[in-house]
Design an enzyme around this catalytic site. Sequence first.
Site, PDB file in Angstrom:
ATOM      1  CE1 TYR A 145     -44.571 -22.220 -31.848  1.00  0.00           C
ATOM      2  CE2 TYR A 145     -42.364 -22.627 -31.031  1.00  0.00           C
ATOM      3  CZ  TYR A 145     -43.721 -22.821 -30.931  1.00  0.00           C
ATOM      4  OH  TYR A 145     -44.239 -23.608 -29.929  1.00  0.00           O
ATOM      5  CG  ASP A 206     -22.947 -34.378 -33.661  1.00  0.00           C
ATOM      6  OD1 ASP A 206     -24.010 -33.939 -33.150  1.00  0.00           O
ATOM      7  OD2 ASP A 206     -21.824 -33.999 -33.281  1.00  0.00           O
TER       8      ASP A 206
HETATM    9  P1  NAD Z   1     -50.771 -28.610 -32.713  1.00  0.00           P
HETATM   10  O1  NAD Z   1     -50.307 -28.138 -34.044  1.00  0.00           O
HETATM   11  O2  NAD Z   1     -51.130 -30.048 -32.566  1.00  0.00           O
HETATM   12  O3  NAD Z   1     -51.998 -27.754 -32.211  1.00  0.00           O
HETATM   13  C1  NAD Z   1     -52.195 -26.416 -32.543  1.00  0.00           C
HETATM   14  C2  NAD Z   1     -53.668 -26.204 -32.830  1.00  0.00           C
HETATM   15  O4  NAD Z   1     -53.897 -24.802 -33.061  1.00  0.00           O
HETATM   16  C3  NAD Z   1     -54.139 -26.941 -34.085  1.00  0.00           C
HETATM   17  O5  NAD Z   1     -55.351 -27.621 -33.824  1.00  0.00           O
HETATM   18  C4  NAD Z   1     -54.339 -25.822 -35.113  1.00  0.00           C
HETATM   19  O6  NAD Z   1     -55.286 -26.132 -36.086  1.00  0.00           O
HETATM   20  C5  NAD Z   1     -54.753 -24.661 -34.207  1.00  0.00           C
HETATM   21  N1  NAD Z   1     -54.507 -23.338 -34.777  1.00  0.00           N
HETATM   22  C6  NAD Z   1     -53.355 -22.845 -35.266  1.00  0.00           C
HETATM   23  N2  NAD Z   1     -53.523 -21.591 -35.706  1.00  0.00           N
HETATM   24  C7  NAD Z   1     -54.825 -21.263 -35.485  1.00  0.00           C
HETATM   25  C8  NAD Z   1     -55.599 -20.093 -35.703  1.00  0.00           C
HETATM   26  N3  NAD Z   1     -55.082 -18.998 -36.246  1.00  0.00           N
HETATM   27  N4  NAD Z   1     -56.905 -20.123 -35.318  1.00  0.00           N
HETATM   28  C9  NAD Z   1     -57.462 -21.221 -34.754  1.00  0.00           C
HETATM   29  N5  NAD Z   1     -56.758 -22.356 -34.524  1.00  0.00           N
HETATM   30  C10 NAD Z   1     -55.466 -22.378 -34.890  1.00  0.00           C
HETATM   31  O7  NAD Z   1     -49.585 -28.226 -31.677  1.00  0.00           O
HETATM   32  P2  NAD Z   1     -49.418 -28.593 -30.135  1.00  0.00           P
HETATM   33  O8  NAD Z   1     -48.165 -29.342 -29.969  1.00  0.00           O
HETATM   34  O9  NAD Z   1     -50.669 -29.133 -29.579  1.00  0.00           O
HETATM   35  O10 NAD Z   1     -49.160 -27.138 -29.517  1.00  0.00           O
HETATM   36  C11 NAD Z   1     -50.196 -26.410 -28.882  1.00  0.00           C
HETATM   37  C12 NAD Z   1     -49.644 -25.146 -28.260  1.00  0.00           C
HETATM   38  O11 NAD Z   1     -48.640 -25.458 -27.299  1.00  0.00           O
HETATM   39  C13 NAD Z   1     -49.004 -24.201 -29.272  1.00  0.00           C
HETATM   40  O12 NAD Z   1     -49.337 -22.865 -28.936  1.00  0.00           O
HETATM   41  C14 NAD Z   1     -47.528 -24.428 -29.088  1.00  0.00           C
HETATM   42  O13 NAD Z   1     -46.769 -23.300 -29.402  1.00  0.00           O
HETATM   43  C15 NAD Z   1     -47.444 -24.773 -27.610  1.00  0.00           C
HETATM   44  N6  NAD Z   1     -46.260 -25.596 -27.337  1.00  0.00           N
HETATM   45  C16 NAD Z   1     -46.279 -26.934 -27.593  1.00  0.00           C
HETATM   46  C17 NAD Z   1     -45.122 -27.675 -27.354  1.00  0.00           C
HETATM   47  C18 NAD Z   1     -45.075 -29.170 -27.589  1.00  0.00           C
HETATM   48  O14 NAD Z   1     -44.013 -29.761 -27.369  1.00  0.00           O
HETATM   49  N7  NAD Z   1     -46.136 -29.832 -27.994  1.00  0.00           N
HETATM   50  C19 NAD Z   1     -43.972 -27.052 -26.874  1.00  0.00           C
HETATM   51  C20 NAD Z   1     -44.005 -25.687 -26.664  1.00  0.00           C
HETATM   52  C21 NAD Z   1     -45.161 -24.965 -26.874  1.00  0.00           C
END
Ligand code: NAD
Length: 309
Positions: A145, A206
């Site tokens: 990641y 912890d």
């Molecule tokens: P999530 O897993 O709920 O959403 C991710 C979405 O991307 C899902 O609907 C999944 O099906 C889709 N997806 C994954 N790989 C794919 C592909 N190859 N083709 C098409 N669709 C694909 O996660 P989230 O929490 O909503 O995160 C969304 C974005 O925000 C991510 O890129 C994540 O890295 C980033 N992010 C989120 C957080 C958080 O705290 N929620 C923190 C840092 C970064």
Amino acid sequence: MRTLITGGAGFVGSHLCDRFLAEGHHVVCVDNFITGNRENIKHLQNEPRFELVEHNVSQYIEISGPIDNVLHFASPASPVDYLRHPIPTLKVGSLGTHNTLGLAKAKGARHLLASTSEVYGDPLVHPQTEDYWGNVNPIGMRAVYDEAKRVAEALTMAYHREHKINTHIVRIFNTYGERMRLDDGRVVPNLMGQALRGEPLTVYGDGSQTRSFCYVSDLVEGIFRLLATDFPEPVNLGNPNEVTILDFAKEILELSGSKSQIEYRPLPADDPKVRKPDITRARKLLGWEPKIDRREGMARTLRFFAHRV
Ligand code: NAD
Ligand code: UDP
């Protein structure tokens, strides 16, 4: 305006779909549902300005017609999810980012990359400022990641410099709220689900490690404002209110009125010991700061999960 959102059926992505539709945009949601949920976008199925394209964005993306904005949010985001899907995670951060940048170039669109506080790894600078380069184990479990997001940032800057694309990078810190999957393994759904079911709350290590939790509507507001700028460098978005995981578990017990006990489990490898965003850049550039405090956001999220446990 026609805005394409990859990962639009996920937790954050579906809130972005709602926000851009509310602003009058046409929204194209591209998702392959690897970690997403059809329920998150079900309310949009009869919306004429909403289009769902089921596609893996690590493969070439073909979309007809003009596109004004490309927001790349597709990626497993929970440590449990990305450890379950290590290679798709690496691919969507690298190949998927390359494809979305290529699409933005072909369409003359703005591009916004969802990056993460994980680019700072287990940080040696606290709180984290955007000019900190991070402390990431390139071969550890979380690397699939972390390193994918780091290459995604590098690709984005290369497309900005080489092809003059109007790009944006948001480094998102732990965000929570309605539409998280109860079983995604992240601390918020895990502990809230356990509290609501009367099961022990699993605290890893912890519980002295810290996180800073941002409610989803605050994040979405920051992203919307960032896209309107011409600022290509990374911007942290998150809530600087830091808490230890043990205190967070106790807050959940108090807010839910649960009688559950706390149970300690081993700390996963490379689990960052501290995390807190320095949001000076977002404050200055976007006039942004979080509005929803943790108690309020947690109460809303608990109500959402209460209907689903
Ligand atoms: P999530 O897993 O709920 O959403 C991710 C979405 O991307 C899902 O609907 C999944 O099906 C889709 N997806 C994954 N790989 C794919 C592909 N190859 N083709 C098409 N669709 C694909 O996660 P989230 O929490 O909503 O995160 C969304 C974005 O925000 C991510 O890129 C994540 O890295 C980033 N992010 C989120 C957080 C958080 O705290 N929620 C923190 C840092 C970064
Ligand atoms: N965590 C925990 N119990 C759980 C799930 C997570 O104590 O049931 C801890 C985890 O070890 C980490 C923090 O909570 O220190 C946040 O974990 P999460 O999976 O939400 O995301 P991270 O911030 O590590 O990416």
